[in-house]
Scaffold this motif. Sequence first.
Motif, PDB file in Angstrom:
ATOM      1  N   ARG A   1       0.831  -1.190   0.000  1.00 36.84           N
ATOM      2  CA  ARG A   1       0.000   0.000   0.000  1.00 36.84           C
ATOM      3  C   ARG A   1       0.877   1.255   0.000  1.00 36.84           C
ATOM      4  O   ARG A   1       0.616   2.219  -0.713  1.00 36.84           O
ATOM      5  CB  ARG A   1      -0.903  -0.028   1.229  1.00 36.84           C
TER       6      ARG A   1
ATOM      7  N   ARG B   1       1.057   4.103  -2.880  1.00 42.14           N
ATOM      8  CA  ARG B   1       0.727   5.496  -2.556  1.00 42.14           C
ATOM      9  C   ARG B   1       1.844   6.447  -2.946  1.00 42.14           C
ATOM     10  O   ARG B   1       1.611   7.562  -3.389  1.00 42.14           O
ATOM     11  CB  ARG B   1       0.470   5.637  -1.058  1.00 42.14           C
TER      12      ARG B   1
ATOM     13  N   TYR C   1      -7.899  12.119  -4.762  1.00 42.19           N
ATOM     14  CA  TYR C   1      -8.128  10.808  -4.137  1.00 42.19           C
ATOM     15  C   TYR C   1      -6.870  10.158  -3.560  1.00 42.19           C
ATOM     16  O   TYR C   1      -6.842   9.723  -2.413  1.00 42.19           O
ATOM     17  CB  TYR C   1      -8.804   9.838  -5.114  1.00 42.19           C
TER      18      TYR C   1
ATOM     19  N   VAL D   1      -6.323   9.301   0.522  1.00 36.88           N
ATOM     20  CA  VAL D   1      -6.162   8.017   1.205  1.00 36.88           C
ATOM     21  C   VAL D   1      -4.857   7.956   1.995  1.00 36.88           C
ATOM     22  O   VAL D   1      -4.718   7.163   2.911  1.00 36.88           O
ATOM     23  CB  VAL D   1      -6.235   6.803   0.232  1.00 36.88           C
TER      24      VAL D   1
ATOM     25  N   ALA E   1      -9.251   2.304  -7.080  1.00 34.06           N
ATOM     26  CA  ALA E   1      -9.146   2.441  -5.628  1.00 34.06           C
ATOM     27  C   ALA E   1      -7.879   1.743  -5.118  1.00 34.06           C
ATOM     28  O   ALA E   1      -7.129   2.294  -4.311  1.00 34.06           O
ATOM     29  CB  ALA E   1     -10.379   1.858  -4.946  1.00 34.06           C
ATOM     30  N   GLU E   2      -7.644   0.531  -5.605  1.00 34.33           N
ATOM     31  CA  GLU E   2      -6.490  -0.251  -5.143  1.00 34.33           C
ATOM     32  C   GLU E   2      -5.173   0.381  -5.595  1.00 34.33           C
ATOM     33  O   GLU E   2      -4.216   0.459  -4.823  1.00 34.33           O
ATOM     34  CB  GLU E   2      -6.584  -1.680  -5.683  1.00 34.33           C
TER      35      GLU E   2
ATOM     36  N   SER F   1      -5.569   2.378  -1.474  1.00 31.30           N
ATOM     37  CA  SER F   1      -6.642   2.464  -0.485  1.00 31.30           C
ATOM     38  C   SER F   1      -6.569   1.269   0.462  1.00 31.30           C
ATOM     39  O   SER F   1      -6.227   0.166   0.046  1.00 31.30           O
ATOM     40  CB  SER F   1      -8.004   2.428  -1.179  1.00 31.30           C
ATOM     41  N   THR F   2      -6.926   1.481   1.710  1.00 37.21           N
ATOM     42  CA  THR F   2      -7.113   0.353   2.613  1.00 37.21           C
ATOM     43  C   THR F   2      -8.487  -0.243   2.321  1.00 37.21           C
ATOM     44  O   THR F   2      -9.280   0.348   1.588  1.00 37.21           O
ATOM     45  CB  THR F   2      -7.076   0.805   4.075  1.00 37.21           C
TER      46      THR F   2
ATOM     47  N   GLN G   1     -11.168   2.218   3.266  1.00 32.42           N
ATOM     48  CA  GLN G   1     -11.233   3.363   2.348  1.00 32.42           C
ATOM     49  C   GLN G   1     -11.916   2.952   1.054  1.00 32.42           C
ATOM     50  O   GLN G   1     -12.727   3.688   0.510  1.00 32.42           O
ATOM     51  CB  GLN G   1      -9.820   3.881   2.068  1.00 32.42           C
ATOM     52  N   ARG G   2     -11.559   1.750   0.574  1.00 28.33           N
ATOM     53  CA  ARG G   2     -12.168   1.266  -0.651  1.00 28.33           C
ATOM     54  C   ARG G   2     -13.677   1.147  -0.472  1.00 28.33           C
ATOM     55  O   ARG G   2     -14.456   1.571  -1.321  1.00 28.33           O
ATOM     56  CB  ARG G   2     -11.547  -0.088  -0.986  1.00 28.33           C
TER      57      ARG G   2
ATOM     58  N   LYS H   1     -15.139   4.982   0.445  1.00 34.31           N
ATOM     59  CA  LYS H   1     -14.899   6.050  -0.514  1.00 34.31           C
ATOM     60  C   LYS H   1     -15.264   5.654  -1.940  1.00 34.31           C
ATOM     61  O   LYS H   1     -15.441   6.510  -2.799  1.00 34.31           O
ATOM     62  CB  LYS H   1     -13.417   6.460  -0.479  1.00 34.31           C
TER      63      LYS H   1
END
Lengths: 398, 283
Positions: free
Chosen positions: A100, A104, A128, A132, B194-195, B199-200, B203-204, B207
């Motif tokens: 993750r 990010r 977005y 996150v 999203a991934e 995103s966690t 969050q996915r 959101k």
Amino acid sequence: MSVIEVKNLSKIFGKNVKQSIELLDEGKKKEEVLKATGATVGVNRATFNVKQGEIFVIMGLSGSGKSTLIRLINRLIEPTEGSVTIDGEDLATMNKENLRRVRREKLSMVFQKFGLFPFRTILENTVYGLEVQGIPKQERLKKAKEALNLVGLGDYIDQYPDQLSGGMQQRVGLARALANDPEVLLMDEAFSALDPLIKKDMQDELIDLQQKMKKTIIFITHDLDEALRLGDRIALMRDGSIVQIGTPEEILVNPANDYVERFVQDVDRSKVLVAENIMRRPETINIDKHGPRVALERMREEGLSGIYIVDSSRNLKGYLTADAASAAIKQDIRDLNQVLNPNVPTVGLDKPMQEIFDLIHDSQIPIAVVEQKKLKGIIIRGSVLAALARESGVQINV
Amino acid sequence: MGCRSMFDQIPQFPISDWIDRAVNWITSTFSFIFNPIRNEFGDFMSWVADLLEQIPAIVIILIVVVGAFFVTGRKFGLATFSLIGLLFVYNQGLWSELIDTFTLVLIASLLSIIIGIPVGILMSKSRIVETIMLPILDLMQTMPAFVYLIPAVAFFSIGMVPGVFASLIFATPPTVRFTNLAIRQVSTEMIEAAEAFGSTGFQRLFKVELPMAKTTIMAGINQTVMLSLSMVVIASMIGAPGLGRPVLSALQRAQAGPGFVAGLSIVILAIIMDRFTQNIYKK
């Protein structure tokens, strides 16, 4: 320096994964594996490095595994075997939390069908990736706005995606990816859903942006023309395997095998190149607004020895050299009409490239491409030569 | 023949006895849970109904009419219908019954949603939960609604609370199903987007998936509201107050007129609640 190292990356879909991997290691092909085990090979031991700041294009027809490959890189699809190393960390084996973090901070993705959230505004979409991460609101909004300004959408922040055209939506997709300031951009057929003219604009814009940003970009496409235009290096894929990696020049001149050769032939035969195909977006000066000082400043900024002059409705007025501009400044001449050269070489949008070649040979300045007196683009010697090299490369191999 | 006599020799399984015993056991063992629920929750519901009945009918009618006007996008259709319909109910002397029914439906639906959406989310996230839940949902929806009244009475005696309980069982499934379906139908590209940005799971969900699924989930909620309204009428058989009572008593005395008037009032309430929820999710 390599930013990404991909080694022996494979993906098997279906059953008998272990057996299939063994078969691949023995050098068996996709078809043979399917026959023996019933499993589908998505990607077959892909190995390549991507250097800092290069645009690395992965090209192949549909079903060649290119979309799977790009998803193995950021692990939207779990690899069956192999490694993807970014800054010394192996993505393929790291835990969820690290993955993750890498997604990010280091990798961003642009999607074929844009992948924008329809219930979020343009600004909310762009923000977005920062949201996150938990970046404070003021800061993330500021960064998102900067990214939107970069792609020329600063005025559309409160619109929703379905209010924008396809080209604009993909700019948002690009802005969203850039807002994170990633090291690597993954672009999955990013311009394939756009109509041809917009597509070309976006390609030019990506090249422009890339000159400013120096990101590392992995770009997937099925379009050889796009690959040649964008790629610093191109990897050609077939049946899940990479069959050739090289610069555009190398691919055209020395196709590694029949497959690549056929690919190259098919694409260029279907296309007789005309002025429109090879022209570039010109730097221009507006005669109604600007004088010699602005013109000279612009030339200095862009490193040009001359610049085309247009009026407010983009009608072509002439060409101004840097020398003429400095002379005008010395003599305190404000009106560009007195110093520009109105006799410039022009061609129509549909002028065949062969004829342009003769013209440009005799010309000291770029050729203007016009449509009803409006300046559409310019052709410089380099782009003609590059396009010709492509054609002759094919002729050699026919 | 031989086959038949063999089957006949097997004694009847005492399934109904077992269930009776199970219900009795649950009732006596968990009475320390059921009793406070019946008392406290029952008090709370009476309090809500009393509160609504304190408000003059004309005020409520005006609020509904104005709400209808705005919720339908400034159109007069539903507003006019609500005005005439509610005045009709008032005129027929069924106002307090209407308020009771509304309170029951409101509370039963809210509970259905509070329980249903998380269960639907769990189902969408886990193949195992889905496999377990689907037959349970089928059972909840196809079992004749009257059957739920029996254990409801055993657990909670009579009144509003067992009505809500029966309604919960009968009306929750659509919200669960639609939530599950809606989240599963979110397109791969949305999930990938999203991934890809890191995103966690939460969050996915919050959101991306829930906002994308919102319209479909609201359609499920609309179904839930309608089902709990139909159940609330049946629940009058176990003493739940409201518009079901005059229907029931008209049935017992074979009086077509009063039965029809009360039935019509239920239809009016149903149409108003349906259009309200529909228009909210269309937005």
